[in-house]
Design a protein around this motif. Structure first.
Motif, PDB file in Angstrom:
ATOM      1  N   PRO A  73      17.137  21.957  53.377  1.00  0.00           N
ATOM      2  CA  PRO A  73      17.102  22.751  54.608  1.00  0.00           C
ATOM      3  C   PRO A  73      18.287  22.489  55.549  1.00  0.00           C
ATOM      4  N   ALA A  74      18.968  21.366  55.374  1.00  0.00           N
ATOM      5  CA  ALA A  74      20.130  21.046  56.217  1.00  0.00           C
ATOM      6  C   ALA A  74      21.448  21.533  55.626  1.00  0.00           C
ATOM      7  N   ASP A  75      21.402  22.231  54.494  1.00  0.00           N
ATOM      8  CA  ASP A  75      22.632  22.735  53.879  1.00  0.00           C
ATOM      9  C   ASP A  75      23.344  23.702  54.813  1.00  0.00           C
ATOM     10  N   PRO A  76      24.634  23.500  55.033  1.00  0.00           N
ATOM     11  CA  PRO A  76      25.379  24.538  55.750  1.00  0.00           C
ATOM     12  C   PRO A  76      25.621  25.722  54.816  1.00  0.00           C
ATOM     13  N   PRO A  77      25.704  26.914  55.367  1.00  0.00           N
ATOM     14  CA  PRO A  77      25.978  28.077  54.519  1.00  0.00           C
ATOM     15  C   PRO A  77      27.434  28.088  54.074  1.00  0.00           C
ATOM     16  N   LEU A  78      27.686  28.676  52.923  1.00  0.00           N
ATOM     17  CA  LEU A  78      29.043  28.869  52.422  1.00  0.00           C
ATOM     18  C   LEU A  78      29.474  30.290  52.796  1.00  0.00           C
ATOM     19  N   ALA A  79      30.454  30.389  53.664  1.00  0.00           N
ATOM     20  CA  ALA A  79      30.848  31.673  54.253  1.00  0.00           C
ATOM     21  C   ALA A  79      31.193  32.722  53.202  1.00  0.00           C
ATOM     22  N   ASP A  80      31.918  32.341  52.156  1.00  0.00           N
ATOM     23  CA  ASP A  80      32.302  33.318  51.129  1.00  0.00           C
ATOM     24  C   ASP A  80      31.081  33.915  50.436  1.00  0.00           C
ATOM     25  N   GLY A  81      30.131  33.065  50.076  1.00  0.00           N
ATOM     26  CA  GLY A  81      28.933  33.535  49.396  1.00  0.00           C
ATOM     27  C   GLY A  81      28.051  34.382  50.299  1.00  0.00           C
ATOM     28  N   VAL A  82      27.876  33.928  51.540  1.00  0.00           N
ATOM     29  CA  VAL A  82      27.042  34.668  52.490  1.00  0.00           C
ATOM     30  C   VAL A  82      27.642  36.046  52.754  1.00  0.00           C
ATOM     31  N   ALA A  83      28.943  36.099  52.968  1.00  0.00           N
ATOM     32  CA  ALA A  83      29.599  37.385  53.233  1.00  0.00           C
ATOM     33  C   ALA A  83      29.423  38.342  52.051  1.00  0.00           C
ATOM     34  N   LEU A  84      29.535  37.823  50.829  1.00  0.00           N
ATOM     35  CA  LEU A  84      29.363  38.665  49.656  1.00  0.00           C
ATOM     36  C   LEU A  84      27.923  39.172  49.547  1.00  0.00           C
ATOM     37  N   ALA A  85      26.951  38.327  49.866  1.00  0.00           N
ATOM     38  CA  ALA A  85      25.543  38.751  49.817  1.00  0.00           C
ATOM     39  C   ALA A  85      25.266  39.834  50.853  1.00  0.00           C
ATOM     40  N   VAL A  86      25.762  39.634  52.059  1.00  0.00           N
ATOM     41  CA  VAL A  86      25.547  40.621  53.124  1.00  0.00           C
ATOM     42  C   VAL A  86      26.206  41.947  52.753  1.00  0.00           C
ATOM     43  N   GLU A  87      27.433  41.881  52.265  1.00  0.00           N
ATOM     44  CA  GLU A  87      28.142  43.100  51.860  1.00  0.00           C
ATOM     45  C   GLU A  87      27.419  43.791  50.701  1.00  0.00           C
ATOM     46  N   SER A  88      26.934  43.017  49.748  1.00  0.00           N
ATOM     47  CA  SER A  88      26.249  43.575  48.580  1.00  0.00           C
ATOM     48  C   SER A  88      24.970  44.306  48.963  1.00  0.00           C
ATOM     49  N   ALA A  89      24.315  43.862  50.019  1.00  0.00           N
ATOM     50  CA  ALA A  89      23.052  44.473  50.446  1.00  0.00           C
ATOM     51  C   ALA A  89      23.229  45.918  50.899  1.00  0.00           C
ATOM     52  N   ARG A  90      24.451  46.333  51.164  1.00  0.00           N
ATOM     53  CA  ARG A  90      24.697  47.723  51.569  1.00  0.00           C
ATOM     54  C   ARG A  90      24.451  48.707  50.431  1.00  0.00           C
ATOM     55  N   ALA A  91      24.716  48.266  49.194  1.00  0.00           N
ATOM     56  CA  ALA A  91      24.582  49.170  48.050  1.00  0.00           C
ATOM     57  C   ALA A  91      23.590  48.679  46.994  1.00  0.00           C
ATOM     58  N   CYS A  92      23.132  47.427  47.139  1.00  0.00           N
ATOM     59  CA  CYS A  92      22.301  46.814  46.103  1.00  0.00           C
ATOM     60  C   CYS A  92      21.051  46.176  46.697  1.00  0.00           C
ATOM     61  N   GLU A  93      20.074  46.001  45.833  1.00  0.00           N
ATOM     62  CA  GLU A  93      18.951  45.130  46.167  1.00  0.00           C
ATOM     63  C   GLU A  93      19.427  43.714  45.872  1.00  0.00           C
ATOM     64  N   VAL A  94      19.380  42.840  46.860  1.00  0.00           N
ATOM     65  CA  VAL A  94      19.791  41.450  46.659  1.00  0.00           C
ATOM     66  C   VAL A  94      18.591  40.650  46.166  1.00  0.00           C
ATOM     67  N   VAL A  95      18.843  39.884  45.106  1.00  0.00           N
ATOM     68  CA  VAL A  95      17.835  39.029  44.499  1.00  0.00           C
ATOM     69  C   VAL A  95      18.442  37.627  44.407  1.00  0.00           C
ATOM     70  N   TYR A  96      17.610  36.611  44.643  1.00  0.00           N
ATOM     71  CA  TYR A  96      18.071  35.225  44.574  1.00  0.00           C
ATOM     72  C   TYR A  96      17.474  34.576  43.328  1.00  0.00           C
ATOM     73  N   LEU A  97      18.326  33.879  42.591  1.00  0.00           N
ATOM     74  CA  LEU A  97      17.937  33.240  41.332  1.00  0.00           C
ATOM     75  C   LEU A  97      18.427  31.801  41.380  1.00  0.00           C
ATOM     76  N   THR A  98      17.498  30.878  41.516  1.00  0.00           N
ATOM     77  CA  THR A  98      17.862  29.478  41.699  1.00  0.00           C
ATOM     78  C   THR A  98      17.149  28.577  40.709  1.00  0.00           C
ATOM     79  N   GLY A  99      17.768  27.449  40.441  1.00  0.00           N
ATOM     80  CA  GLY A  99      17.143  26.423  39.622  1.00  0.00           C
ATOM     81  C   GLY A  99      16.284  25.475  40.434  1.00  0.00           C
ATOM     82  N   ARG A 100      16.180  25.704  41.749  1.00  0.00           N
ATOM     83  CA  ARG A 100      15.305  24.850  42.571  1.00  0.00           C
ATOM     84  C   ARG A 100      13.863  24.998  42.106  1.00  0.00           C
ATOM     85  N   PRO A 101      13.106  23.893  42.143  1.00  0.00           N
ATOM     86  CA  PRO A 101      11.693  23.982  41.767  1.00  0.00           C
ATOM     87  C   PRO A 101      10.892  24.833  42.755  1.00  0.00           C
TER      88      PRO A 101
END
Length: 163
Positions: free
Chosen positions: A43-71
């Protein structure tokens, strides 16, 4: 056949793609590895600006889905982190708590399921092995190389099936 009435899917990994895990990697660099502390610190992870910007931009034309190896047991923390950092709402696919298979297998399995009837526009991930296997399976991949990753995290991704 894909459902053209629904937008394509853009799939994003979390750790070292959207979330900077550098502050918690030390939990994996000691023996024994402290997985509980590693994930508890997410929960204390800072966001990575490049990844966040790409996700926000992608949401304009796509459904954004998150796929993680976290339990799965860290779902609430993960959802809270995504919301706190202004990421688009989207389904979150997490590893079952006892699943220790390599991320490249679990993630490819979910990607294939997502692609049944829907276009997966691309996958964004930092794990080179996940990216390699996804490309071999015919998916378009954006390699998230904007975070510094430790050797311990790379080993955890492939050999221990943890992230």
């Amino acid at each position: 056949m894909t459902d053209r009435a629904r937008p394509p899917i853009a799939v994003f990994d979390l750790d070292n793609t959207l979330a900077d895990t550098a502050h918690r990697q030390h939990f994996l660099e000691r023996r024994p590895r402290d997985w509980a502390a590693f994930f508890a610190a997410a929960p204390a992870d800072p966001p990575l600006a490049d990844g966040v910007a790409l996700a926000v931009e992608s949401a304009r034309a796509c459904e954004v889905v998150y796929l993680t190896g976290r339990p799965e047991r860290y779902r609430r923390d993960t959802l809270d982190w995504l919301a706190a950092h202004g990421l688009p709402e989207g389904r979150v696919f997490m590893r079952r708590d006892a699943d220790r298979r390599p991320a490249r297998r679990t993630k490819l399995e979910i990607l294939r399921r997502l692609a049944q009837g829907r276009e997966v526009r691309f996958l964004v991930d930092d794990d080179e092995l996940v990216c390699d296997d996804a490309e071999r399976a015919g998916f378009t991949v954006v390699r998230a190389r904007w975070a510094k990753k430790s050797a311990a995290v790379e080993e955890a991704q492939e050999r221990q099936g943890r992230t």
